[in-house]
Write a protein that holds these residues in place. Structure first.
Motif, short mmCIF file in Angstrom:
data_model
loop_
_atom_site.label_atom_id
_atom_site.label_comp_id
_atom_site.label_asym_id
_atom_site.label_seq_id
_atom_site.Cartn_x
_atom_site.Cartn_y
_atom_site.Cartn_z
N SER A 299 50.06 -1.31 -4.93
CA SER A 299 49.16 -2.61 -4.99
C SER A 299 47.94 -2.64 -4.08
O SER A 299 47.24 -3.72 -3.77
N TYR A 300 47.92 -1.67 -3.13
CA TYR A 300 46.99 -1.38 -2.01
C TYR A 300 45.66 -0.58 -2.60
O TYR A 300 44.63 -0.63 -1.56
N TRP B 16 43.69 2.34 5.43
CA TRP B 16 45.03 1.90 5.08
C TRP B 16 45.91 3.03 4.92
O TRP B 16 45.76 3.97 3.80
N ALA C 81 43.19 -7.08 -1.68
CA ALA C 81 44.51 -6.14 -1.58
C ALA C 81 45.81 -6.76 -1.14
O ALA C 81 46.62 -6.39 -1.41
N ARG C 82 45.51 -7.85 -0.24
CA ARG C 82 46.52 -8.70 0.28
C ARG C 82 47.67 -7.84 1.00
O ARG C 82 48.74 -8.16 0.32
N PRO C 83 47.25 -7.05 1.83
CA PRO C 83 48.37 -6.60 2.49
C PRO C 83 49.53 -7.33 3.20
O PRO C 83 49.25 -8.25 3.56
N ILE C 84 50.78 -6.81 3.11
CA ILE C 84 51.91 -7.46 3.50
C ILE C 84 51.97 -6.71 5.10
O ILE C 84 52.15 -5.72 5.19
#
Ligand SMILES: Nc1nc2c(ncn2[C@@H]2O[C@H](COP(=O)(O)OP(=O)(O)OP(=O)(O)O)[C@@H](O)[C@H]2O)c(=O)[nH]1
Ligand SMILES: [Mg+2]
Lengths: 515, 212
Positions: free
Chosen positions: B74-75, B60, A64-67
């Motif tokens: 995108s998560y 999250w 998911a590559r969280p920012i």
């Protein structure tokens, strides 16, 4: 030889992919020493993010590559924005690192200083801003100095983590001895510490020929004999001392990593990009392929240049030419447009040497069949088939795969330092300094970054404490893109960056207020 | 800490419905009366026990505000469970559920367990959405449903744990491919040989490595 180097490349890349931070010194080949030793600092994300162990774990999600951004409760100096994202799987850890703090540089006890404040009063009434700084800073002993840093590690995260924790101390240490000299901006730095500095302000320092023949321009009638004056003496402005201090700090940091390698496991190497704001000027020091640009009124001002095998070709070739043993009889320092084949012996082929930017023909000899010192184009260019960046810290154990050839002699820890005088311009709330690792610049041009910023910031409340963090997040998002069926994609269906991406957005308006 | 499984959750829904408060109540047993707008993504984690097994929830918490929608979207990938939250005192947050659901279905893996949550059940006097409406929506779309209060902690534990139970059941039924991390499930280090790589990820730094 060819197959060996091919596998060297493959292996080096493999090392990076596997990403177990303790064990990959790139070249391998024995003697890396560090693997049984403790880490100098544990792996983590930048301290200013204040992440718990659980959060660090979440951040390492390659799917998911969280920012990651600064939390609500955390602030960086100048309301600096920051955002980062991990790579798409090329290494377990995010090998970028960062740190940011306000350093107070104080005179070391017992340091040699001899700078009387004779001129400061007069100068401080001048409306050029210099005097103001002087007044403000002379109230306290020390000088406060803002510091931002960004590191991009390779072949392990050790060096980047160490540099992110320690480089600022080297900077402070190097500046310590200079505090008094720098604060006294009205008087040029003494050429020799301990000597009475000249009392004439900077512009009139040039001696008249007659005066220098007389041996000096000491105030007429002054009781003490004027110090000897030399006919030509270079005028060294204050900022050059700061530049020198930063250059020394990089060198000291690199030497410390080299020394501590015997007691700690400090894996890999890293690029380093730092910004120091001192007495109204920004100093941008860069060693590697990260980049800094200022966006002022929509205009782009580059504040660094990248050091890669391609940009440093001539330096590397010259070193190899002077010290051929560094190539271990395996590489040629010459560059050819492509690999030379055995059947081409005796033919004339295009080449270039360290002294050339253009190309010429030479007759191919046996030596030319060796693997070229610099090979590959653009992001794929490598020094001795091993490394794609030519300046930075660490990498002391890095060797060409399966050989005893060290890469380090070709790497330099010396940064290029550029100076930006904050007081010369009136900065608006949308004027910023952007620092980012190559993860950003690989996929976005300076122009695209400037456009993104000039679109984003004006749409943000000027009083929003998060506006620069949001801008940084926006930039990372634009460079990372979104995961589609065919990988990470950004605008116009271009490929997004699969690398670690870290971005600072530093508002310059605070620089005005500060000084 | 050792766990048998790790489940990744995502919390979604309009801004102000109480996503961050639900997370805070679940992980810290606290309530935050002021609205701190989430501007990216925030993380929480807690260990729970199901069927005698330690399960780590990695949660999250996303930004609900419209301007962060593309980042939030995108998560979704790689989540095993989603809490889709609306505010029972604001009908518009209920009306937007279809959009959220479409988004989630499009961007997540098809096995993701979705729990619909009507939050702020403590504010009965200001209720705009009847419990039956929430139930009906959940039934229609195949979701689990609960009303919660992040303020009083009512049903908060249950919401997170029931979602985990549902995921756990799906694992038992073999619906999830637990070796594919894109499903939002990891097997813990204590599960033995097949998990060498996971152990490596979790452990962070090991001094060893043996490059010589
Ligand atoms: N009375 C009551 N208030 C709540 C409850 N949950 C949240 N709130 C309040 O609702 C407001 C918003 O809560 P948050 O958790 O910050 O909302 P969010 O969904 O995270 O919003 P975004 O971060 O913008 O997406 C805050 O002022 C909370 O105090 C609840 O169960 N009961
Ligand atoms: Mg929130």
């Amino acid at each position: 030889m060819l197959t060996r180097v091919k596998s060297a490349v493959a292996n080096f890349m493999g090392g990076i992919m596997a990403g177990s931070s303790g064990s990959e010194h790139g070249g391998g080949g024995g003697g890396c020493g560090g693997s049984d030793l403790p880490l100098r600092f544990p792996y983590g994300r930048p301290e200013f993010l204040g992440l718990s162990q659980d959060e660090v774990e979440c951040s390492a999600d390659h799917i998911a590559r969280p920012i990651l951004i600064l939390k609500e409760t955390r602030r960086l100096p100048w309301a600096t924005g920051y955002a980062e994202v991990i790579n798409a799987g090329k290494s377990t850890h995010n090998e970028d690192q960062a740190s940011c703090e306000v350093l107070t540089v104080k005179k070391k006890a017992g340091a040699v200083t001899s700078t009387p404040n004779r001129n400061s009063k007069r100068r401080s009434s001048l409306p050029n801003g210099e005097g103001l700084q002087l007044k403000e800073n002379s109230e306290s002993d020390g000088v406060s100095c803002h510091y931002w840093s960004l590191f991009d590690g390779h072949a392990g995260s050790g060096a980047a983590v160490v540099a992110s924790r320690l480089l600022q101390h080297h900077v402070a240490e190097q500046l310590q001895d200079l505090v008094e000299i720098l604060k006294n901006s009205a008087v040029l730095p003494p050429t020799c510490l301990g000597e009475e500095p000249e009392t004439t302000p900077a512009p009139s320092r040039t001696l008249t020929r007659a005066a220098s023949l007389r041996g000096g321009v000491g105030a007429p009638g002054s009781p003490s004999a004027p110090p000897t004056r030399f006919f030509t003496e270079k005028k060294i402005p204050h900022e050059c001392l700061v530049i020198g201090a930063l250059e020394s700090a990089f060198r000291e940091m690199d030497l410390q990593i080299e020394r501590e390698r015997s007691c700690y496991n400090i894996s890999g190497g890293c690029t380093a990009l730092i910004v120091v704001c001192l007495l109204g000027k920004l100093y941008v020091a860069n060693a590697g392929d990260s980049r800094a640009i200022i966006i002022r009124n929509g205009e782009i001002i580059p504040m660094s240049s990248e050091f890669t095998p391609e940009t440093e070709r001539q330096r590397l070739q010259y070193l190899a030419f002077m010290q051929p043993h560094l190539l271990g009889n395996e590489f040629t320092h010459l560059e050819f447009p492509r690999r030379v084949q055995r059947k081409e012996l005796g033919k004339k082929m295009l080449y270039r040497d360290f002294n050339m930017t253009g190309w010429a023909y030479k007759t191919i000899e046996d030596d030319d069949l060796k693997f070229p010192l610099i090979y590959g184009e653009g992001k794929k260019a490598r020094v001795m088939a091993t490394i794609g960046v030519t300046r930075g810290l660490g990498d002391h154990d890095l060797k060409v795969h399966d050989s005893n050839i060290y890469i380090k002699p070709f790497l330099s820890s010396a940064p290029e330092v550029r100076v930006y005088d904050l007081s010369k311009y009136e900065h608006g709330a949308d004027d910023v300094l952007i620092l980012a690792t190559d993860g950003l610049w690989d996929v976005l041009s300076n122009e695209e970054v400037a456009e993104a910023i000039t679109q984003f910031l004006p749409n943000c409340d000027p009083d929003d404490p998060h506006r620069y963090t949001l801008a940084a997040q926006d930039l990372v998002m634009r460079a990372r893109g979104v995961l589609k069926d065919r990988g990470w994609r950004i605008s116009n269906d271009r490929l997004g960056s699969g690398d670690d991406i870290s971005v600072y957005v530093i508002p310059l308006i605070h620089g005005n207020k500060l000084s | 800490m050792a766990y048998a499984y790790l489940f990744k959750y995502i919390i979604i829904g309009d801004t102000g419905v109480g996503k961050s408060c639900l997370l805070l109540q679940f992980t810290d047993k606290r309530f935050q009366p002021v609205h701190d707008l989430t501007i990216g993504v925030e993380f929480g984690a807690r260990m729970i026990t199901i069927d005698g097994k330690q399960i780590k929830l990695q949660i999250w918490d996303t930004a609900g505000q419209e301007s962060f929608r593309s980042i939030t979207r995108s998560y979704y990938r790689g989540a095993a469970g989603a809490l889709l939250v609306y505010d029972i005192t604001r009908r518009d947050t209920f009306n937007h559920l279809t959009t959220w659901l479409e988004d989630a279905r499009q961007h997540s893996n098809s096995n993701m367990v979705i729990m619909l949550i009507g939050n702020k059940s403590d504010l009965e006097s200001r209720r705009e959405v009847k419990k039956e409406e929430g139930e009906a929506f959940a039934r229609e779309h195949g979701l689990i449903f609960m009303e919660t209060s992040a303020k009083t902690a009512s049903n908060v534990e249950e919401a997170f744990i029931n979602t985990a139970k549902e995921i756990y059941e799906k694992i038992q039924e073999g619906v999830f491919d637990i070796n594919n991390e894109a499903n939002g499930i990891k097997i813990g280090p204590q599960h033995g040989a097949t998990n060498a790589t996971h152990a490596g990820n979790q452990g962070g730094q090991q001094a060893g490595g043996g490059c010589c």
